[in-house]
Design a protein around this motif. Structure first.
Motif, PDB file in Angstrom:
ATOM      1  N   THR A  27      11.614  54.266  14.422  1.00 39.41           N
ATOM      2  CA  THR A  27      12.947  54.263  13.817  1.00 39.41           C
ATOM      3  C   THR A  27      13.607  52.895  13.949  1.00 39.41           C
ATOM      4  OG1 THR A  27      13.343  56.624  14.105  1.00 39.41           O
ATOM      5  CG2 THR A  27      15.288  55.198  14.020  1.00 39.41           C
ATOM      6  N   ALA A  28      13.555  52.325  15.141  1.00 37.69           N
ATOM      7  CA  ALA A  28      14.158  51.005  15.357  1.00 37.69           C
ATOM      8  C   ALA A  28      13.489  49.959  14.469  1.00 37.69           C
ATOM      9  CB  ALA A  28      14.040  50.613  16.825  1.00 37.69           C
ATOM     10  N   TRP A  29      12.157  50.016  14.363  1.00 37.99           N
ATOM     11  CA  TRP A  29      11.436  49.037  13.541  1.00 37.99           C
ATOM     12  C   TRP A  29      11.795  49.203  12.071  1.00 37.99           C
ATOM     13  CZ3 TRP A  29       8.078  48.841   9.472  1.00 37.99           C
ATOM     14  CH2 TRP A  29       7.404  47.632   9.280  1.00 37.99           C
ATOM     15  N   ASP A  36      17.770  48.441   3.184  1.00 37.78           N
ATOM     16  CA  ASP A  36      18.593  49.549   2.690  1.00 37.78           C
ATOM     17  C   ASP A  36      18.223  50.898   3.281  1.00 37.78           C
ATOM     18  OD1 ASP A  36      19.988  47.765   0.973  1.00 37.78           O
ATOM     19  OD2 ASP A  36      18.393  47.951  -0.527  1.00 37.78           O
ATOM     20  N   SER A  37      17.452  50.899   4.377  1.00 39.73           N
ATOM     21  CA  SER A  37      17.122  52.171   5.027  1.00 39.73           C
ATOM     22  C   SER A  37      18.221  52.542   6.010  1.00 39.73           C
ATOM     23  CB  SER A  37      15.785  52.077   5.750  1.00 39.73           C
ATOM     24  OG  SER A  37      15.832  51.124   6.793  1.00 39.73           O
ATOM     25  N   GLU A  38      18.388  53.833   6.211  1.00 40.19           N
ATOM     26  CA  GLU A  38      19.494  54.331   7.042  1.00 40.19           C
ATOM     27  C   GLU A  38      18.993  55.440   7.968  1.00 40.19           C
ATOM     28  OE1 GLU A  38      23.773  56.645   6.439  1.00 40.19           O
ATOM     29  OE2 GLU A  38      22.722  55.813   4.696  1.00 40.19           O
ATOM     30  N   PRO A  39      18.884  55.150   9.289  1.00 40.45           N
ATOM     31  CA  PRO A  39      18.485  56.214  10.221  1.00 40.45           C
ATOM     32  C   PRO A  39      19.523  57.345  10.204  1.00 40.45           C
ATOM     33  CG  PRO A  39      18.442  54.037  11.259  1.00 40.45           C
ATOM     34  CD  PRO A  39      19.162  53.887   9.963  1.00 40.45           C
ATOM     35  N   PRO A  40      19.114  58.552  10.608  1.00 41.05           N
ATOM     36  CA  PRO A  40      17.782  58.928  11.113  1.00 41.05           C
ATOM     37  C   PRO A  40      16.774  59.121   9.981  1.00 41.05           C
ATOM     38  CG  PRO A  40      19.197  60.839  11.093  1.00 41.05           C
ATOM     39  CD  PRO A  40      20.077  59.672  10.698  1.00 41.05           C
ATOM     40  N   LEU A  53      -3.525  58.551   8.051  1.00 40.06           N
ATOM     41  CA  LEU A  53      -2.433  59.510   7.965  1.00 40.06           C
ATOM     42  C   LEU A  53      -1.363  58.962   7.031  1.00 40.06           C
ATOM     43  CD1 LEU A  53      -1.988  60.503  11.729  1.00 40.06           C
ATOM     44  CD2 LEU A  53      -3.634  61.352  10.066  1.00 40.06           C
ATOM     45  N   THR A  54      -0.847  59.803   6.166  1.00 40.93           N
ATOM     46  CA  THR A  54       0.233  59.427   5.271  1.00 40.93           C
ATOM     47  C   THR A  54       1.418  60.348   5.510  1.00 40.93           C
ATOM     48  OG1 THR A  54      -1.348  58.713   3.584  1.00 40.93           O
ATOM     49  CG2 THR A  54       0.921  59.036   2.880  1.00 40.93           C
ATOM     50  N   PHE A  55       2.576  59.747   5.754  1.00 38.98           N
ATOM     51  CA  PHE A  55       3.803  60.490   5.979  1.00 38.98           C
ATOM     52  C   PHE A  55       4.790  60.198   4.856  1.00 38.98           C
ATOM     53  CE2 PHE A  55       1.916  59.759  10.107  1.00 38.98           C
ATOM     54  CZ  PHE A  55       2.130  60.936  10.809  1.00 38.98           C
ATOM     55  N   ARG A  56       5.452  61.246   4.382  1.00 36.83           N
ATOM     56  CA  ARG A  56       6.608  61.041   3.517  1.00 36.83           C
ATOM     57  C   ARG A  56       7.777  60.676   4.426  1.00 36.83           C
ATOM     58  NH1 ARG A  56       8.508  63.783  -1.527  1.00 36.83           N
ATOM     59  NH2 ARG A  56       6.698  65.160  -1.292  1.00 36.83           N
ATOM     60  N   LEU A  57       8.335  59.506   4.219  1.00 35.33           N
ATOM     61  CA  LEU A  57       9.401  58.976   5.056  1.00 35.33           C
ATOM     62  C   LEU A  57      10.725  59.085   4.295  1.00 35.33           C
ATOM     63  CD1 LEU A  57      10.329  57.259   7.557  1.00 35.33           C
ATOM     64  CD2 LEU A  57       9.721  55.230   6.214  1.00 35.33           C
ATOM     65  N   SER A  58      11.668  59.833   4.870  1.00 35.62           N
ATOM     66  CA  SER A  58      12.972  60.010   4.241  1.00 35.62           C
ATOM     67  C   SER A  58      14.055  59.529   5.192  1.00 35.62           C
ATOM     68  CB  SER A  58      13.214  61.488   3.900  1.00 35.62           C
ATOM     69  OG  SER A  58      12.140  62.022   3.155  1.00 35.62           O
ATOM     70  N   ASP A  59      15.113  58.896   4.633  1.00 38.88           N
ATOM     71  CA  ASP A  59      16.200  58.452   5.494  1.00 38.88           C
ATOM     72  C   ASP A  59      17.454  59.282   5.260  1.00 38.88           C
ATOM     73  OD1 ASP A  59      17.407  57.481   3.182  1.00 38.88           O
ATOM     74  OD2 ASP A  59      17.643  55.433   3.925  1.00 38.88           O
ATOM     75  N   ALA A  60      18.515  58.966   5.994  1.00 34.92           N
ATOM     76  CA  ALA A  60      19.746  59.750   5.929  1.00 34.92           C
ATOM     77  C   ALA A  60      20.397  59.698   4.557  1.00 34.92           C
ATOM     78  CB  ALA A  60      20.728  59.252   6.994  1.00 34.92           C
ATOM     79  N   GLY A  61      20.108  58.652   3.786  1.00 39.92           N
ATOM     80  CA  GLY A  61      20.688  58.521   2.452  1.00 39.92           C
ATOM     81  C   GLY A  61      19.863  59.158   1.356  1.00 39.92           C
ATOM     82  N   GLY A  62      18.748  59.811   1.729  1.00 35.86           N
ATOM     83  CA  GLY A  62      17.919  60.479   0.738  1.00 35.86           C
ATOM     84  C   GLY A  62      16.859  59.596   0.114  1.00 35.86           C
TER      85      GLY A  62
END
Length: 360
Positions: A27-29, A36-40, A53-62
């Motif tokens: 998350t910190a990285w 323009d990414s926004e935790p969490p 491994l492939t992850f769909r990564l979503s942030d707080a802004g969608g």
């Protein structure tokens, strides 16, 4: 909430771990390196197993991205070289001839997540994994998808490697010879059982190698519908999973892809439920004829490359069997009968031996 505050909360509130993701550190990285990414962030595993491994990564802004890293406990470093995969896709994205996701950020600091990983744009669309995923397609739509699949493969099979900056990606000669050595070596390194037919076919394939007739090309290594994303016009929007990519013989690379193109009545198939079994799709021989006509390559040795492909697939599945015996699941839950994997290897080798009659 600041990144530091989120890190603390994430560690305190996390009830289940995500294999392959150090949530607080990643998350910190991401906050520092993905614009323009926004935790969490949310991490949803969408592809696992022996592959990266492939992850769909979503942030707080969608907003959404995809994050790729090697499988947990991976043993085949050359297949899971994230920097190499990043380099290939970045070069293709810049060249513009082959559709790939936008490459966003790369991390080679193992203190963050224990391995290299990268973030790329998330390409939304349809992935044809099985018959259910293609059940709504009509013949016209299937034809567009089929032609697009061929067009894209021919595009990367005819790229100027030097012009796109991939001229030094690997050796250009003796692709099949290199593959024969590599996959037999991987099976022998695992050393979980004797597989005499695998050794016998290796020797026969080595002795019968045909001359390479096509210019060396970018070989994806696992190109098929379920490693691509279709857009709403049924065309390839992105080619994924370049982890096995190298330079080599495009005909052998096409022959591998062709084995995924299952026909009704096939005794064995690479996939358990291939989408191409549906009536809306063309048959395998037609796909081969179209590739030959469009590429101009001589496919007279296709029978040899088909045997080689089944032998290679058996080696790969044998590797999966060895990893399962050692408790390595690559991010997936341990399910199913481990012995069934070994039986599938044996059946693949028997199938390859049958196909070799009159060919090797």
């Amino acid at each position: 909430m600041t990144v530091a505050e989120y890190q603390t909360e994430a560690v305190e509130s996390l009830s289940t771990e995500i294999p392959g993701i150090d949530i607080a550190a990643v998350t910190a990285w991401l906050a520092d390196n993905v614009a323009d990414s926004e935790p969490p962030f949310a991490f949803d595993l969408i592809a696992a197993g022996g592959s990266n491994l492939t992850f769909r990564l979503s942030d707080a802004g969608g907003r959404q991205w995809a994050l790729r890293r090697p499988p947990v406990g991976s043993a085949l470093a050359t297949a899971h070289d994230m920097g190499r995969e990043w380099r290939i896709m970045a070069a293709l994205g810049e060249a513009g001839d082959v559709p790939v996701p936008e490459m966003v950020a790369f991390c080679d600091d193992h203190s963050v997540n224990g391995a290299d990983f990268y973030v790329m744009g998330f390409v939304d669309g349809l992935i044809l994994r099985d018959r259910e995923s293609a059940a709504h397609m009509n013949p016209e739509q299937a034809e567009v998808a089929t032609q697009s699949l061929l067009d894209v493969q021919i595009a990367f099979h005819t790229l100027d490697l030097d012009e796109v900056g991939l001229g030094d990606l690997g050796r250009r000669d003796d692709y099949v010879g290199r593959q024969l050595k590599r996959w037999r070596r991987q099976v022998e390194a695992a050393s979980v059982r004797e597989v005499p037919l695998l050794v016998e076919l290796h020797e026969r394939l080595s002795a019968a190698k045909p001359a390479e007739t096509a210019p060396p090309a970018l070989a994806h290594g696992d190109y098929r519908f379920d490693n691509t994303v279709l857009d709403d016009q049924w065309k390839i929007a992105a080619v994924l999973d370049w982890e096995l990519c190298t330079t080599g013989n495009p005909i052998a690379d096409f022959a591998w892809s062709l084995q995924y193109w299952a026909d009704p009545g096939d005794e064995m198939t690479f996939l358990t439920d291939p989408p191409t079994l549906l009536d809306c799709f063309a048959r395998r021989d037609e796909v081969a004829d179209r590739y030959a006509a469009q590429s101009g390559f001589d496919l007279s040795d296709l029978g040899y490359y088909a045997v080689f492909s089944w032998w290679k697939q058996a080696c790969i599945v044998e590797g999966a069997y060895a990893r399962r015996l050692k408790g390595m699941t690559g991010g997936m839950a341990t399910t199913g009968d481990v012995g069934e994997i070994a039986r599938r290897v044996d059946n693949m080798l028997a199938h390859a031996a049958d196909m070799a009659t009159g060919v090797l």
